[in-house]
Design a protein around this motif. Sequence first.
Motif, mmCIF file in Angstrom:
data_model
loop_
_atom_site.group_PDB
_atom_site.id
_atom_site.type_symbol
_atom_site.label_atom_id
_atom_site.label_comp_id
_atom_site.label_asym_id
_atom_site.label_seq_id
_atom_site.Cartn_x
_atom_site.Cartn_y
_atom_site.Cartn_z
ATOM 1 N N ASN A 20 5.890 4.274 -4.414
ATOM 2 C CA ASN A 20 6.228 2.854 -4.336
ATOM 3 C C ASN A 20 5.020 2.006 -3.960
ATOM 4 O O ASN A 20 4.824 0.915 -4.502
ATOM 5 C CB ASN A 20 7.347 2.605 -3.334
ATOM 6 C CG ASN A 20 8.659 3.241 -3.722
ATOM 7 O OD1 ASN A 20 9.356 3.765 -2.877
ATOM 8 N ND2 ASN A 20 9.002 3.216 -5.000
ATOM 9 N N PHE A 21 4.207 2.505 -3.034
ATOM 10 C CA PHE A 21 3.013 1.781 -2.616
ATOM 11 C C PHE A 21 2.089 1.535 -3.806
ATOM 12 O O PHE A 21 1.578 0.425 -3.991
ATOM 13 C CB PHE A 21 2.271 2.553 -1.525
ATOM 14 C CG PHE A 21 0.971 1.935 -1.139
ATOM 15 C CD1 PHE A 21 0.931 0.849 -0.288
ATOM 16 C CD2 PHE A 21 -0.228 2.436 -1.636
ATOM 17 C CE1 PHE A 21 -0.279 0.252 0.061
ATOM 18 C CE2 PHE A 21 -1.432 1.857 -1.290
ATOM 19 C CZ PHE A 21 -1.459 0.761 -0.442
ATOM 20 N N LEU A 22 1.874 2.556 -4.624
ATOM 21 C CA LEU A 22 1.009 2.405 -5.801
ATOM 22 C C LEU A 22 1.578 1.372 -6.760
ATOM 23 O O LEU A 22 0.854 0.511 -7.265
ATOM 24 C CB LEU A 22 0.842 3.749 -6.510
ATOM 25 C CG LEU A 22 0.106 4.833 -5.733
ATOM 26 C CD1 LEU A 22 0.147 6.150 -6.500
ATOM 27 C CD2 LEU A 22 -1.321 4.435 -5.421
ATOM 28 N N GLU A 23 2.887 1.428 -7.005
ATOM 29 C CA GLU A 23 3.532 0.481 -7.919
ATOM 30 C C GLU A 23 3.434 -0.947 -7.399
ATOM 31 O O GLU A 23 3.080 -1.863 -8.144
ATOM 32 C CB GLU A 23 5.002 0.861 -8.116
ATOM 33 C CG GLU A 23 5.202 2.121 -8.922
ATOM 34 C CD GLU A 23 6.655 2.580 -8.954
ATOM 35 O OE1 GLU A 23 7.548 1.843 -8.473
ATOM 36 O OE2 GLU A 23 6.893 3.691 -9.447
ATOM 37 N N LEU A 24 3.747 -1.144 -6.122
ATOM 38 C CA LEU A 24 3.724 -2.485 -5.532
ATOM 39 C C LEU A 24 2.334 -3.097 -5.523
ATOM 40 O O LEU A 24 2.183 -4.316 -5.549
ATOM 41 C CB LEU A 24 4.278 -2.441 -4.106
ATOM 42 C CG LEU A 24 5.775 -2.181 -3.981
ATOM 43 C CD1 LEU A 24 6.155 -1.929 -2.530
ATOM 44 C CD2 LEU A 24 6.575 -3.349 -4.556
ATOM 45 N N ASN A 25 1.303 -2.266 -5.496
ATOM 46 C CA ASN A 25 -0.076 -2.746 -5.453
ATOM 47 C C ASN A 25 -0.794 -2.624 -6.790
ATOM 48 O O ASN A 25 -2.015 -2.753 -6.857
ATOM 49 C CB ASN A 25 -0.845 -2.007 -4.349
ATOM 50 C CG ASN A 25 -0.365 -2.433 -2.983
ATOM 51 O OD1 ASN A 25 -0.739 -3.486 -2.496
ATOM 52 N ND2 ASN A 25 0.501 -1.648 -2.364
ATOM 53 N N ASN A 26 -0.009 -2.385 -7.849
ATOM 54 C CA ASN A 26 -0.565 -2.296 -9.211
ATOM 55 C C ASN A 26 -1.737 -1.336 -9.314
ATOM 56 O O ASN A 26 -2.745 -1.634 -9.953
ATOM 57 C CB ASN A 26 -0.969 -3.682 -9.722
ATOM 58 C CG ASN A 26 0.219 -4.604 -9.837
ATOM 59 O OD1 ASN A 26 1.283 -4.213 -10.300
ATOM 60 N ND2 ASN A 26 0.058 -5.829 -9.376
#
Length: 66
Positions: A20-26
């Motif tokens: 989720n962290f990777l997705e939220l931070n593109n």
Amino acid sequence: MNIIVNGDKISIEKNINLENFLELNNINNKNIVIEIKKIIITKSMWKEKKIKEGDVIEIITAVGGG
């Protein structure tokens, strides 16, 4: 919640996993290695690995060439 990513202190919401962290931070999840507190977290564990207060995360991008 405060963490350090690649040397920068940032604030994130609680109860977030690496995926989720990777997705939220593109952040593109291809050709990267993630290390938390000097332990490499394999891609198969990203969904399960919760980020905790004070974690020190390094995201390293693999570059090919010669």
